[in-house]
Design a protein around this motif. Sequence first.
Motif, PDB file in Angstrom:
ATOM      1  N   HIS A   1     -13.237  -9.576  -5.273  1.00 18.53           N
ATOM      2  CA  HIS A   1     -12.621 -10.696  -5.991  1.00 18.53           C
ATOM      3  C   HIS A   1     -12.932 -10.631  -7.482  1.00 18.53           C
ATOM      4  N   SER A   2     -14.162 -10.292  -7.798  1.00 17.31           N
ATOM      5  CA  SER A   2     -14.561 -10.204  -9.203  1.00 17.31           C
ATOM      6  C   SER A   2     -13.785  -9.109  -9.923  1.00 17.31           C
ATOM      7  N   ALA A   3     -13.596  -7.969  -9.259  1.00 16.11           N
ATOM      8  CA  ALA A   3     -12.851  -6.866  -9.870  1.00 16.11           C
ATOM      9  C   ALA A   3     -11.402  -7.261 -10.117  1.00 16.11           C
ATOM     10  N   VAL A   4     -10.797  -7.949  -9.153  1.00 21.44           N
ATOM     11  CA  VAL A   4      -9.401  -8.371  -9.302  1.00 21.44           C
ATOM     12  C   VAL A   4      -9.273  -9.397 -10.424  1.00 21.44           C
ATOM     13  N   GLU A   5     -10.217 -10.303 -10.494  1.00 26.76           N
ATOM     14  CA  GLU A   5     -10.166 -11.334 -11.529  1.00 26.76           C
ATOM     15  C   GLU A   5     -10.234 -10.739 -12.929  1.00 26.76           C
ATOM     16  N   ARG A   6     -10.973  -9.654 -13.095  1.00 27.38           N
ATOM     17  CA  ARG A   6     -11.062  -9.039 -14.428  1.00 27.38           C
ATOM     18  C   ARG A   6     -10.039  -7.912 -14.616  1.00 27.38           C
ATOM     19  N   GLY A   7      -9.161  -7.729 -13.621  1.00 27.15           N
ATOM     20  CA  GLY A   7      -8.126  -6.706 -13.738  1.00 27.15           C
ATOM     21  C   GLY A   7      -8.665  -5.297 -13.648  1.00 27.15           C
ATOM     22  N   ASP A   8      -9.785  -5.134 -12.967  1.00 27.08           N
ATOM     23  CA  ASP A   8     -10.452  -3.824 -12.880  1.00 27.08           C
ATOM     24  C   ASP A   8      -9.874  -3.043 -11.702  1.00 27.08           C
TER      25      ASP A   8
ATOM     26  N   SER B   1      -9.840   4.923  -3.797  1.00 28.60           N
ATOM     27  CA  SER B   1      -9.461   3.674  -4.442  1.00 28.60           C
ATOM     28  C   SER B   1     -10.613   3.181  -5.312  1.00 28.60           C
ATOM     29  N   HIS B   2     -10.302   2.790  -6.539  1.00 22.78           N
ATOM     30  CA  HIS B   2     -11.338   2.234  -7.403  1.00 22.78           C
ATOM     31  C   HIS B   2     -11.935   0.972  -6.783  1.00 22.78           C
ATOM     32  N   LEU B   3     -11.050   0.120  -6.207  1.00 16.22           N
ATOM     33  CA  LEU B   3     -11.557  -1.057  -5.502  1.00 16.22           C
ATOM     34  C   LEU B   3     -12.396  -0.644  -4.302  1.00 16.22           C
ATOM     35  N   GLY B   4     -12.017   0.470  -3.665  1.00 14.61           N
ATOM     36  CA  GLY B   4     -12.812   0.982  -2.558  1.00 14.61           C
ATOM     37  C   GLY B   4     -14.202   1.362  -2.991  1.00 14.61           C
ATOM     38  N   VAL B   5     -14.301   2.084  -4.091  1.00 17.98           N
ATOM     39  CA  VAL B   5     -15.614   2.478  -4.607  1.00 17.98           C
ATOM     40  C   VAL B   5     -16.449   1.242  -4.929  1.00 17.98           C
TER      41      VAL B   5
END
Length: 389
Positions: free
Chosen positions: A57-64, A274-278
Amino acid sequence: MKDLTGTRGVNPLRQLSLEQLRQRTSMKWTTYQDDVLPLWVAEMDVPVAEPVARAIHSAVERGDTGYPAGTAYGEAFADFAARRWDWDDLAVERTAIVPDVMLGIVEMLKLVSGHGDPVVVNCPVYPPFYQFIRNDGRPVVEAPLTEEGRIDLTTLEVAFQKATGRGGRPVYLLCSPHNPTGTVHTATELTDVAELARRYAVRVVADEIHAPIVAAGTSFVPYLSVPGAENSLSVMSASKAWNLAGLKAALAIAGPEAADDLARLPEEVSHGPSHLGVIAHTAALREGGAWLDSLLAGLDENRHLLGDLLSTHLPAVRCRPGQATYLAWLDCRKLALGDDPAAVFLERGRIALNSGMAFGPGGAGFVRMNLATSPEILAEGVRRMASVL
């Protein structure tokens, strides 16, 4: 086994209802019709661990959401390995991120062998071993496990002799812990394997995806930690232990003598995860220890429950409690349902299990059951199996 990341909490296997699970759109819950109870493919019926959900969630919120980079995954796995397995020499500089374990294995095979070189496997074994190896143009040489599900060194030596007799650069693809039997290879067994592989100049690539999932009283031994394995490669991931198959990422690890091999891994391979995966896997390894301990306790309860259920409802089915994984390898040969009892259970009992036939020689008459579910669903699964008799 030890961990320093928190206190055990609520059993994750008891948190979701069947109604909630049927809202999922993944393979496990959409392959079959709604009246079929799916206890097959390796997905767990658990919510996402809170530290993992928070990280995503944090990664998505910052567009990472860009391309993966860095060594955070390797660093997290090295710390986890030191805590859980007392493996203190997982060198981050000898790691590389890969898309997932099986695609990582294919890349490792390319590093240490050539097209058409044979690959030794212990059957019955995870079906993608056959699929990926053969799709890569390599013949499979089988070294069957013993009736107890263990590596037989004499059988393995015969397979090595056969593989080396074909020429080229043979490889042994080791499944550790073993899928589907749940066998955890001992340090002595793995040391003997390493010595034998050295003697026959067979390179070893280890699939250790189930490493964190062990039963109480069982210790996992990383293959690269045993003497003689210095020229070997391993592929690990947090995906099985934290149910992250949809968040692709894995880690390739080289022994000291295989560092130059791993250094030849094409740079574009690291773009596959996936970056989100990592991010998710790193969070699981760093902060998900308490959640994992709760899961392991729940799996131990389910292993005992399955034994009781089979004794009551299907006493002819033989099940040796697995030392690892959340999968049970059930010997149904005495039920007289033929070589593929999974097909009968599906048709008559409306329960989906993995057919033992797909696991190669030694799989006829067997089914693989996924235990990573609630006790209620597990009990209903055995009831449906018994209903076909």
